[in-house]
Write a protein that holds these residues in place. Sequence first.
Motif, PDB file in Angstrom:
ATOM      1  N   LEU A 123     -33.605  41.264  33.144  1.00  0.00           N
ATOM      2  CA  LEU A 123     -35.057  41.430  33.110  1.00  0.00           C
ATOM      3  C   LEU A 123     -35.752  40.152  32.667  1.00  0.00           C
ATOM      4  CD1 LEU A 123     -37.413  43.554  33.357  1.00  0.00           C
ATOM      5  CD2 LEU A 123     -37.253  43.705  30.860  1.00  0.00           C
ATOM      6  N   ARG A 124     -35.127  39.404  31.776  1.00  0.00           N
ATOM      7  CA  ARG A 124     -35.730  38.163  31.266  1.00  0.00           C
ATOM      8  C   ARG A 124     -35.906  37.146  32.393  1.00  0.00           C
ATOM      9  NH1 ARG A 124     -32.581  36.489  26.336  1.00  0.00           N
ATOM     10  NH2 ARG A 124     -33.897  38.122  25.459  1.00  0.00           N
ATOM     11  N   SER A 125     -34.873  36.947  33.169  1.00  0.00           N
ATOM     12  CA  SER A 125     -34.971  36.003  34.274  1.00  0.00           C
ATOM     13  C   SER A 125     -35.955  36.499  35.321  1.00  0.00           C
ATOM     14  CB  SER A 125     -33.589  35.795  34.910  1.00  0.00           C
ATOM     15  OG  SER A 125     -33.636  34.797  35.902  1.00  0.00           O
ATOM     16  N   PHE A 126     -35.945  37.802  35.587  1.00  0.00           N
ATOM     17  CA  PHE A 126     -36.876  38.408  36.547  1.00  0.00           C
ATOM     18  C   PHE A 126     -38.321  38.193  36.120  1.00  0.00           C
ATOM     19  CE2 PHE A 126     -39.247  42.401  37.568  1.00  0.00           C
ATOM     20  CZ  PHE A 126     -39.352  42.221  38.944  1.00  0.00           C
ATOM     21  N   PHE A 127     -38.629  38.514  34.880  1.00  0.00           N
ATOM     22  CA  PHE A 127     -40.003  38.354  34.396  1.00  0.00           C
ATOM     23  C   PHE A 127     -40.448  36.901  34.447  1.00  0.00           C
ATOM     24  CE2 PHE A 127     -41.553  42.130  31.595  1.00  0.00           C
ATOM     25  CZ  PHE A 127     -41.479  42.953  32.692  1.00  0.00           C
ATOM     26  N   HIS A 128     -39.580  35.986  34.020  1.00  0.00           N
ATOM     27  CA  HIS A 128     -39.981  34.582  34.048  1.00  0.00           C
ATOM     28  C   HIS A 128     -40.206  34.114  35.485  1.00  0.00           C
ATOM     29  CE1 HIS A 128     -40.386  30.402  32.980  1.00  0.00           C
ATOM     30  NE2 HIS A 128     -39.408  30.089  33.819  1.00  0.00           N
ATOM     31  N   ALA A 129     -39.360  34.556  36.390  1.00  0.00           N
ATOM     32  CA  ALA A 129     -39.458  34.107  37.776  1.00  0.00           C
ATOM     33  C   ALA A 129     -40.729  34.604  38.459  1.00  0.00           C
ATOM     34  CB  ALA A 129     -38.223  34.569  38.561  1.00  0.00           C
ATOM     35  N   ILE A 130     -41.142  35.849  38.170  1.00  0.00           N
ATOM     36  CA  ILE A 130     -42.339  36.374  38.834  1.00  0.00           C
ATOM     37  C   ILE A 130     -43.614  36.057  38.069  1.00  0.00           C
ATOM     38  CG2 ILE A 130     -41.000  38.215  39.906  1.00  0.00           C
ATOM     39  CD1 ILE A 130     -42.355  40.201  37.990  1.00  0.00           C
ATOM     40  N   GLY A 131     -43.512  35.779  36.769  1.00  0.00           N
ATOM     41  CA  GLY A 131     -44.666  35.429  35.963  1.00  0.00           C
ATOM     42  C   GLY A 131     -45.422  36.642  35.437  1.00  0.00           C
ATOM     43  N   PRO A 132     -46.256  36.451  34.422  1.00  0.00           N
ATOM     44  CA  PRO A 132     -46.927  37.565  33.750  1.00  0.00           C
ATOM     45  C   PRO A 132     -47.924  38.323  34.609  1.00  0.00           C
ATOM     46  CG  PRO A 132     -47.711  35.458  32.896  1.00  0.00           C
ATOM     47  CD  PRO A 132     -46.522  35.170  33.746  1.00  0.00           C
ATOM     48  N   ARG A 161     -47.513  44.024  46.358  1.00  0.00           N
ATOM     49  CA  ARG A 161     -48.304  42.855  45.929  1.00  0.00           C
ATOM     50  C   ARG A 161     -47.578  42.078  44.840  1.00  0.00           C
ATOM     51  NH1 ARG A 161     -52.581  46.557  45.846  1.00  0.00           N
ATOM     52  NH2 ARG A 161     -52.812  46.405  43.579  1.00  0.00           N
ATOM     53  N   ALA A 162     -46.927  42.804  43.940  1.00  0.00           N
ATOM     54  CA  ALA A 162     -46.261  42.148  42.812  1.00  0.00           C
ATOM     55  C   ALA A 162     -45.017  41.387  43.247  1.00  0.00           C
ATOM     56  CB  ALA A 162     -45.886  43.186  41.754  1.00  0.00           C
ATOM     57  N   PRO A 167     -43.216  32.426  51.804  1.00  0.00           N
ATOM     58  CA  PRO A 167     -42.020  31.575  51.706  1.00  0.00           C
ATOM     59  C   PRO A 167     -42.096  30.574  50.553  1.00  0.00           C
ATOM     60  CG  PRO A 167     -42.637  31.841  53.994  1.00  0.00           C
ATOM     61  CD  PRO A 167     -43.740  32.469  53.183  1.00  0.00           C
ATOM     62  N   GLU A 168     -43.273  29.999  50.354  1.00  0.00           N
ATOM     63  CA  GLU A 168     -43.419  29.020  49.271  1.00  0.00           C
ATOM     64  C   GLU A 168     -43.322  29.692  47.908  1.00  0.00           C
ATOM     65  OE1 GLU A 168     -45.531  29.430  51.774  1.00  0.00           O
ATOM     66  OE2 GLU A 168     -45.115  27.646  52.993  1.00  0.00           O
ATOM     67  N   GLU A 169     -43.951  30.860  47.771  1.00  0.00           N
ATOM     68  CA  GLU A 169     -43.898  31.590  46.503  1.00  0.00           C
ATOM     69  C   GLU A 169     -42.479  32.049  46.198  1.00  0.00           C
ATOM     70  OE1 GLU A 169     -48.391  33.566  46.436  1.00  0.00           O
ATOM     71  OE2 GLU A 169     -46.733  34.584  47.452  1.00  0.00           O
ATOM     72  N   ARG A 170     -41.749  32.510  47.219  1.00  0.00           N
ATOM     73  CA  ARG A 170     -40.373  32.947  46.995  1.00  0.00           C
ATOM     74  C   ARG A 170     -39.505  31.781  46.552  1.00  0.00           C
ATOM     75  NH1 ARG A 170     -37.032  36.911  47.267  1.00  0.00           N
ATOM     76  NH2 ARG A 170     -38.695  38.314  47.917  1.00  0.00           N
ATOM     77  N   ALA A 171     -39.683  30.642  47.173  1.00  0.00           N
ATOM     78  CA  ALA A 171     -38.901  29.467  46.779  1.00  0.00           C
ATOM     79  C   ALA A 171     -39.170  29.099  45.328  1.00  0.00           C
ATOM     80  CB  ALA A 171     -39.218  28.293  47.702  1.00  0.00           C
ATOM     81  N   ALA A 172     -40.444  29.171  44.923  1.00  0.00           N
ATOM     82  CA  ALA A 172     -40.795  28.854  43.535  1.00  0.00           C
ATOM     83  C   ALA A 172     -40.201  29.870  42.575  1.00  0.00           C
ATOM     84  CB  ALA A 172     -42.317  28.806  43.384  1.00  0.00           C
ATOM     85  N   ALA A 173     -40.238  31.157  42.937  1.00  0.00           N
ATOM     86  CA  ALA A 173     -39.672  32.200  42.081  1.00  0.00           C
ATOM     87  C   ALA A 173     -38.158  32.051  41.982  1.00  0.00           C
ATOM     88  CB  ALA A 173     -40.043  33.578  42.613  1.00  0.00           C
ATOM     89  N   VAL A 188     -32.403  39.851  41.387  1.00  0.00           N
ATOM     90  CA  VAL A 188     -33.499  40.581  40.753  1.00  0.00           C
ATOM     91  C   VAL A 188     -34.795  40.422  41.535  1.00  0.00           C
ATOM     92  CG1 VAL A 188     -32.522  40.490  38.427  1.00  0.00           C
ATOM     93  CG2 VAL A 188     -33.974  38.606  39.220  1.00  0.00           C
ATOM     94  N   LEU A 189     -34.874  39.426  42.408  1.00  0.00           N
ATOM     95  CA  LEU A 189     -36.070  39.223  43.219  1.00  0.00           C
ATOM     96  C   LEU A 189     -36.028  40.027  44.524  1.00  0.00           C
ATOM     97  CD1 LEU A 189     -36.582  35.393  42.719  1.00  0.00           C
ATOM     98  CD2 LEU A 189     -37.859  37.261  41.652  1.00  0.00           C
TER      99      LEU A 189
END
Length: 214
Positions: A123-132, A161-162, A167-173, A188-189
């Motif tokens: 969950l920690r990596s998931f939350f950081h990757a998607i952002g608050p 939506r969450a 493609p650019e957002e997925r690469a960043a996540a 987790v993504l």
Amino acid sequence: MGVTSAWSISAHDDSFIGTLAPRLLPLIAAERDEPFVRERWDRWQREPLPDFRTWWRPFGLSDAREADALHSFHELTASGEHVQKMYDGLSPEDDFCLLTHVWDLVTGREDLFVSVQSKEFALRSFFHAIGPDRAALLPGWCGNFLLTSAEVRQTLPVIERALGFSPEERAAAEDQDWLDYSDNEESVLHGPLRMWRQAAADGRGLCGVSVIVY
């Protein structure tokens, strides 16, 4: 000595969701209502953490505020003591166990997403990757939720939506998800959105739980 954690999302018929509700929902509410937990959540909403590769330096974090924010986020995304009872045992009088009474009852591979991590919390990596901002759209609290089939259908547009990325957002996540995956392991993504879509199509509910397994 490190811990081994598991974050699971499993699909169930509404009748089974109903049997889980009196056990799990009060634990999620108790977790959410802890004052320190709310403070940690609010802080992360205000102060998202930078690239995870900057968190640790050869001689530790150079900025005390940054170190405190990281500690707060780590505490927020660790398994809480209330929901942890779903795995450890609710009480001496109740033999219910998440492992045997929920996970072991899932027979179809498509009906379960689970990420087991050693010395880490998925969950920690998931939350950081998607952002608050995206995390705030998720139901329940910090990866823990229980939804009927109707609630799954109602929340699916929000989850799209969450967890729907360009493609650019997925690469960043993906760049901020530090977990290592084997060839057949679901990230987790990917897993949570798949579970929502599948459960909505099948008319089933969902149970999400983040716990320490040992």
